[in-house]
Scaffold this motif. Structure first.
Motif, mmCIF file in Angstrom:
data_model
loop_
_atom_site.group_PDB
_atom_site.id
_atom_site.type_symbol
_atom_site.label_atom_id
_atom_site.label_comp_id
_atom_site.label_asym_id
_atom_site.label_seq_id
_atom_site.Cartn_x
_atom_site.Cartn_y
_atom_site.Cartn_z
ATOM 1 N N PRO A 95 -34.240 29.584 -35.310
ATOM 2 C CA PRO A 95 -34.761 30.715 -36.082
ATOM 3 C C PRO A 95 -35.436 30.280 -37.377
ATOM 4 C CG PRO A 95 -32.408 30.473 -36.432
ATOM 5 C CD PRO A 95 -32.779 29.462 -35.382
ATOM 6 N N ASN A 96 -36.243 31.175 -37.921
ATOM 7 C CA ASN A 96 -36.770 30.968 -39.262
ATOM 8 C C ASN A 96 -35.596 31.012 -40.239
ATOM 9 O OD1 ASN A 96 -37.624 32.717 -41.894
ATOM 10 N ND2 ASN A 96 -39.230 31.266 -41.344
ATOM 11 N N ILE A 97 -35.528 30.051 -41.158
ATOM 12 C CA ILE A 97 -34.368 29.957 -42.049
ATOM 13 C C ILE A 97 -34.738 30.173 -43.514
ATOM 14 C CG2 ILE A 97 -32.918 28.562 -40.539
ATOM 15 C CD1 ILE A 97 -33.886 26.062 -41.913
ATOM 16 N N TYR A 98 -35.813 30.932 -43.761
ATOM 17 C CA TYR A 98 -36.154 31.281 -45.141
ATOM 18 C C TYR A 98 -35.070 32.226 -45.674
ATOM 19 C CZ TYR A 98 -38.614 33.155 -49.187
ATOM 20 O OH TYR A 98 -38.960 33.541 -50.462
ATOM 21 N N GLY A 99 -34.531 31.918 -46.848
ATOM 22 C CA GLY A 99 -33.520 32.776 -47.451
ATOM 23 C C GLY A 99 -32.223 32.846 -46.671
ATOM 24 N N VAL A 100 -31.894 31.796 -45.919
ATOM 25 C CA VAL A 100 -30.739 31.863 -45.023
ATOM 26 C C VAL A 100 -29.408 31.835 -45.767
ATOM 27 C CG1 VAL A 100 -30.666 29.348 -44.669
ATOM 28 C CG2 VAL A 100 -29.743 30.868 -42.904
ATOM 29 N N LEU A 101 -29.342 31.128 -46.897
ATOM 30 C CA LEU A 101 -28.076 31.050 -47.631
ATOM 31 C C LEU A 101 -27.699 32.421 -48.184
ATOM 32 C CD1 LEU A 101 -28.460 27.641 -49.506
ATOM 33 C CD2 LEU A 101 -26.850 28.183 -47.686
ATOM 34 N N GLY A 102 -26.465 32.801 -47.952
ATOM 35 C CA GLY A 102 -25.993 34.116 -48.355
ATOM 36 C C GLY A 102 -26.057 35.144 -47.249
ATOM 37 N N LYS A 103 -26.760 34.832 -46.162
ATOM 38 C CA LYS A 103 -26.883 35.755 -45.029
ATOM 39 C C LYS A 103 -25.772 35.510 -44.013
ATOM 40 C CE LYS A 103 -30.796 37.540 -46.495
ATOM 41 N NZ LYS A 103 -32.055 37.179 -45.837
ATOM 42 N N ALA A 104 -25.551 36.509 -43.161
ATOM 43 C CA ALA A 104 -24.536 36.391 -42.114
ATOM 44 C C ALA A 104 -25.006 35.443 -41.022
ATOM 45 C CB ALA A 104 -24.241 37.769 -41.522
ATOM 46 N N HIS A 105 -24.059 34.849 -40.314
ATOM 47 C CA HIS A 105 -24.404 34.036 -39.155
ATOM 48 C C HIS A 105 -25.127 34.936 -38.133
ATOM 49 C CE1 HIS A 105 -21.016 31.857 -40.977
ATOM 50 N NE2 HIS A 105 -21.537 30.776 -40.455
ATOM 51 N N GLY A 106 -26.243 34.452 -37.649
ATOM 52 C CA GLY A 106 -26.978 35.232 -36.648
ATOM 53 C C GLY A 106 -27.546 36.524 -37.212
ATOM 54 N N HIS A 107 -28.170 36.466 -38.394
ATOM 55 C CA HIS A 107 -28.608 37.684 -39.070
ATOM 56 C C HIS A 107 -29.969 38.198 -38.624
ATOM 57 C CE1 HIS A 107 -30.423 34.366 -41.311
ATOM 58 N NE2 HIS A 107 -31.347 35.205 -41.703
ATOM 59 N N LEU A 108 -30.796 37.340 -38.021
ATOM 60 C CA LEU A 108 -32.142 37.789 -37.636
ATOM 61 C C LEU A 108 -32.088 38.604 -36.344
ATOM 62 C CD1 LEU A 108 -34.417 34.658 -38.312
ATOM 63 C CD2 LEU A 108 -34.179 36.732 -39.695
ATOM 64 N N PRO A 109 -32.592 39.820 -36.357
ATOM 65 C CA PRO A 109 -32.547 40.637 -35.137
ATOM 66 C C PRO A 109 -33.532 40.182 -34.059
ATOM 67 C CG PRO A 109 -33.727 41.803 -36.876
ATOM 68 C CD PRO A 109 -33.179 40.553 -37.501
ATOM 69 N N ASN A 110 -34.531 39.402 -34.450
ATOM 70 C CA ASN A 110 -35.556 38.995 -33.484
ATOM 71 C C ASN A 110 -35.338 37.579 -32.952
ATOM 72 O OD1 ASN A 110 -36.156 37.716 -35.884
ATOM 73 N ND2 ASN A 110 -38.385 37.933 -35.698
ATOM 74 N N PHE A 111 -34.123 37.045 -33.108
ATOM 75 C CA PHE A 111 -33.814 35.731 -32.531
ATOM 76 C C PHE A 111 -32.513 35.823 -31.753
ATOM 77 C CE2 PHE A 111 -32.026 31.456 -32.426
ATOM 78 C CZ PHE A 111 -33.117 30.725 -31.997
ATOM 79 N N GLN A 112 -32.509 35.187 -30.593
ATOM 80 C CA GLN A 112 -31.323 35.225 -29.733
ATOM 81 C C GLN A 112 -30.402 34.043 -30.054
ATOM 82 O OE1 GLN A 112 -32.202 35.335 -25.553
ATOM 83 N NE2 GLN A 112 -30.068 35.652 -24.947
ATOM 84 N N TYR A 113 -29.449 34.269 -30.941
ATOM 85 C CA TYR A 113 -28.485 33.246 -31.292
ATOM 86 C C TYR A 113 -27.476 33.069 -30.154
ATOM 87 C CZ TYR A 113 -30.144 34.038 -36.106
ATOM 88 O OH TYR A 113 -30.906 34.175 -37.235
ATOM 89 N N SER A 114 -26.845 31.908 -30.150
ATOM 90 C CA SER A 114 -25.791 31.683 -29.168
ATOM 91 C C SER A 114 -24.568 32.526 -29.540
ATOM 92 C CB SER A 114 -25.403 30.201 -29.122
ATOM 93 O OG SER A 114 -24.795 29.804 -30.335
ATOM 94 N N ASP A 115 -23.792 32.905 -28.536
ATOM 95 C CA ASP A 115 -22.565 33.661 -28.801
ATOM 96 C C ASP A 115 -21.606 32.840 -29.670
ATOM 97 O OD1 ASP A 115 -23.489 35.791 -27.303
ATOM 98 O OD2 ASP A 115 -22.526 35.113 -25.452
ATOM 99 N N ALA A 116 -21.649 31.515 -29.490
ATOM 100 C CA ALA A 116 -20.759 30.650 -30.267
ATOM 101 C C ALA A 116 -21.033 30.786 -31.756
ATOM 102 C CB ALA A 116 -20.929 29.198 -29.834
ATOM 103 N N LEU A 117 -22.295 30.834 -32.145
ATOM 104 C CA LEU A 117 -22.630 30.941 -33.568
ATOM 105 C C LEU A 117 -22.398 32.357 -34.081
ATOM 106 C CD1 LEU A 117 -23.653 29.494 -36.068
ATOM 107 C CD2 LEU A 117 -25.983 30.063 -35.389
#
Length: 228
Positions: A95-117
């Motif tokens: 995923p795009n990781i701009y501004g990622v610090l402070g955000k929840a794991h798997g916060h982007l709605p337009n990216f399919q994160y793994s269930d593990a993360l």
């Protein structure tokens, strides 16, 4: 005729057994083994015995004080094949990781994160991101991220400082209290020196308090020297 056929069958069976035994023996002899001493170190791969015998690593805050965002930008080149770090940047393999610090794991709605993360609770903070960068597979077992990780904490601190400057801007945590406590002995020595200086004798006299110790009222130091 039957005896001859039995003899042939016996030899064929014997040959098969011998061939099977030979293949087992050669397979055991030429089986791959991990060398006792690695010829070279692959970054992110632990050598045997390191996990159990190594000392506990200090928290990442201990390395942020000397971290460099410029060095972190160089470290990010290892991530750039999968991630973008610009505002509104496109997702790639990761995923795009701009501004990622402070955000929840798997916060982007337009990216399919793994269930593990996605199953990891909490937000990306300094410690959690450091643990992820050190070993993604240990931080979130079952993750699809194939990155081996950054084993050196200073490299991770540099990268974290760079990522924080890309839209997050979280306060940088101070060094651990243990490091601040290391300065106290030096301050204590200075305090002792100050006390020693204050107890020195005035110009032309004896040390402070020395003239009155053990002397009767009104006695002089000369009388004390003569035994009163």
């Amino acid at each position: 005729m039957d005896d001859r056929n039995n003899t042939i069958a016996g030899w064929v069976l014997f040959g098969g057994i011998a061939a099977l035994g030979l293949s087992i023996v050669t397979g055991m002899y030429f089986a791959p083994h991990r060398p006792e001493t690695m010829g070279y170190v692959v970054e992110g791969v632990e050598q045997e015995g390191e996990a159990g015998g190594a000392e506990a690593e200090p928290p990442i805050a201990a390395f942020l004080a000397t971290a460099s965002a410029a060095r972190g930008e160089a470290q990010f080149k290892k991530c750039a094949a999968c991630h973008t770090v610009t505002p509104g940047g496109a997702n790639g393999i990761g995923p795009n990781i701009y501004g990622v610090l402070g955000k929840a794991h798997g916060h982007l709605p337009n990216f399919q994160y793994s269930d593990a993360l996605k199953s990891v609770p909490g937000n990306w903070d300094w410690d959690s991101m450091s643990a992820w960068l050190k070993s993604p597979k240990s931080y979130a077992p079952g993750t699809r991220m194939s990155f081996a990780g950054l084993s050196k904490p200073q490299d991770r601190a540099d990268l974290l400082l760079y990522l924080n400057a890309q839209g997050s801007n979280l306060p940088v945590p101070p060094p651990p209290a243990e490091e601040a406590a290391e300065e106290e002995p030096a301050n204590a020595v200075e305090a002792v020196d100050d006390v020693a200086v204050s107890e020195e004798a005035p110009a032309g006299g004896s040390p402070a308090g020395a003239a009155s110790v053990g002397l009767p009222t009104g006695a002089t130091t000369d009388q004390a020297a003569k035994g009163n």
